[in-house]
Design an enzyme around this catalytic site. Structure first.
Site, short mmCIF file in Angstrom:
data_model
loop_
_atom_site.label_atom_id
_atom_site.label_comp_id
_atom_site.label_asym_id
_atom_site.label_seq_id
_atom_site.Cartn_x
_atom_site.Cartn_y
_atom_site.Cartn_z
N SER A 141 49.85 42.36 56.59
CA SER A 141 50.30 40.98 56.29
C SER A 141 49.09 40.06 56.40
CB SER A 141 51.36 40.53 57.29
OG SER A 141 51.56 39.13 57.18
N TYR A 155 54.04 39.58 65.86
CA TYR A 155 53.99 40.07 64.47
C TYR A 155 52.53 40.10 63.99
CZ TYR A 155 54.90 40.35 59.42
OH TYR A 155 54.92 40.72 58.10
P1 NDP Z 1 62.78 43.58 54.23
O1 NDP Z 1 63.30 43.13 55.57
O2 NDP Z 1 63.26 42.89 53.02
O3 NDP Z 1 62.97 45.16 54.09
C1 NDP Z 1 62.57 45.98 55.15
C2 NDP Z 1 62.60 47.43 54.74
O4 NDP Z 1 62.13 48.21 55.85
C3 NDP Z 1 63.98 47.91 54.39
O5 NDP Z 1 63.91 48.85 53.34
C4 NDP Z 1 64.44 48.58 55.69
O6 NDP Z 1 65.34 49.66 55.47
C5 NDP Z 1 63.13 49.16 56.19
N1 NDP Z 1 63.15 49.39 57.64
C6 NDP Z 1 63.18 48.47 58.62
N2 NDP Z 1 63.22 49.09 59.82
C7 NDP Z 1 63.21 50.42 59.57
C8 NDP Z 1 63.25 51.59 60.38
N3 NDP Z 1 63.31 51.52 61.73
N4 NDP Z 1 63.22 52.80 59.77
C9 NDP Z 1 63.17 52.90 58.43
N5 NDP Z 1 63.14 51.83 57.61
C10 NDP Z 1 63.18 50.61 58.18
O7 NDP Z 1 61.18 43.43 54.36
P2 NDP Z 1 60.06 43.14 53.24
O8 NDP Z 1 60.33 43.94 52.04
O9 NDP Z 1 59.87 41.69 53.15
O10 NDP Z 1 58.78 43.71 54.02
C11 NDP Z 1 58.19 44.96 53.74
C12 NDP Z 1 56.83 45.01 54.42
O11 NDP Z 1 56.02 43.94 53.94
C13 NDP Z 1 56.88 44.85 55.94
O12 NDP Z 1 55.92 45.68 56.54
C14 NDP Z 1 56.51 43.39 56.14
O13 NDP Z 1 55.96 43.14 57.42
C15 NDP Z 1 55.50 43.20 55.02
N6 NDP Z 1 55.30 41.81 54.63
C16 NDP Z 1 56.33 41.07 54.09
C17 NDP Z 1 56.11 39.76 53.73
C18 NDP Z 1 57.16 38.89 53.14
O14 NDP Z 1 56.93 37.67 53.01
N7 NDP Z 1 58.33 39.43 52.73
C19 NDP Z 1 54.78 39.14 53.90
C20 NDP Z 1 53.77 40.02 54.45
C21 NDP Z 1 54.05 41.29 54.80
P3 NDP Z 1 66.97 49.55 55.58
O15 NDP Z 1 67.38 48.28 54.91
O16 NDP Z 1 67.44 50.77 54.85
O17 NDP Z 1 67.31 49.60 57.04
#
Ligand code: NDP
Length: 246
Positions: A141, A155
């Site tokens: 991030s 975070y």
């Molecule tokens: P979302 O919250 O929209 O989606 C999160 C995803 O991670 C889901 O598919 C969820 O699966 C999965 N997940 C969460 N916990 C677990 C776990 N314990 N085991 C397996 N899968 C898990 O997040 P984003 O798409 O926004 O974020 C994706 C990545 O990008 C993250 O690393 C985040 O930190 C990073 N990021 C996001 C930003 C943003 O503005 N959105 C900015 C910068 C970085 P399920 O729903 O099936 O549980």
């Protein structure tokens, strides 16, 4: 022929948001794609159907990133189903934000288990299978470099750890012909950070392009890093943040 044809990939947290967009883009570019999910089973199964319609293989795997065995098994299953592994994308993550005096140690541990420990576990398992030309892409991030608001210290620390892990492991893996890089998104429109949510008013002034990113824009960069044209990029943290970090 697309640049990822015949490649075998696994994406963690592929059921929603940025992860789902990465799954889609790797599949559009020709890869067979496994992806993990935890709570989002119906979304995962739907996405699998969608990408199979592109003529590639899909493998949705229920696996908890905070559980070592579950995550390692997901990597092993990808290898056994697809016959090899070329690309690992560590995407699953959580963003828990709270004032210092309210931030629990349980949430600290959860953040580290999913954002830091899990990429290390998946990389350790994947490295047993990746060959020359292999690619590891972490989703960090921009908050590793810039945190202009309160409540996000843990975070930011977790994503700074991903940066350090990427930089360090590039030295282990580069000589083997495997690259590892860290993609650092700024605000991207997902459930974690909706562009029309209450927090977007805080973030938008920092965006020199004047808008949030879309998950597909992250997918495009990841696909480039997963392909042969990125071979000279290793250990890098690449910002894709609409100018948030400037
Ligand atoms: P979302 O919250 O929209 O989606 C999160 C995803 O991670 C889901 O598919 C969820 O699966 C999965 N997940 C969460 N916990 C677990 C776990 N314990 N085991 C397996 N899968 C898990 O997040 P984003 O798409 O926004 O974020 C994706 C990545 O990008 C993250 O690393 C985040 O930190 C990073 N990021 C996001 C930003 C943003 O503005 N959105 C900015 C910068 C970085 P399920 O729903 O099936 O549980």
């Amino acid at each position: 022929m697309s640049h990822l044809t015949q490649k075998s990939a696994i994406v963690t947290g592929g059921s929603r948001g940025i992860g789902a967009a990465i799954v889609r883009r790797l599949a559009q570019d020709g890869a067979n794609v496994a992806f993990t999910y935890l709570g989002g089973e119906s979304q995962a199964l739907e996405l699998a159907k969608e990408i199979e319609s592109l003529g590639v293989k899909a493998l949705p795997i229920k696996a908890d990133s905070s559980n070592e065995k579950s995550l390692s098994e997901a990597v092993k299953k990808t290898v056994s189903e697809f016959g090899k592994l070329d690309i690992l994308v560590n995407n699953a993550g959580v963003a828990i934000m709270a004032p210092l005096d309210e931030f629990s140690i349980e949430d600290f541990d959860k953040t580290f288990a999913i954002n830091v420990r899990a990429p290390f576990i998946a990389i350790k398992e994947a490295a047993k299978h990746l060959q020359r030309g292999g690619r590891i892409i972490n989703i960090g991030s921009i908050n590793a470099d810039r945190m202009p608001f309160a409540n996000g210290g843990v975070y930011a620390m977790s994503k700074a750890a991903v940066q350090g892990l990427t930089r360090g492991l590039a030295r282990d893996l580069g000589p083997l012909g495997i690259t590892i890089n860290n993609v650092q998104p700024g605000p991207v429109n997902t459930d974690m950070n909706p562009e029309d949510g209450p927090f977007s008013a805080v973030l938008k002034p920092y965006l020199s392009v004047g808008r949030y990113g879309q998950p597909s824009e992250i997918g495009a960069l990841v696909s480039f890093l997963a392909g042969p044209d990125s071979a000279y990029i290793n250990g890098a943290s690449l910002d894709i943040d609409g100018g948030f970090g400037n």
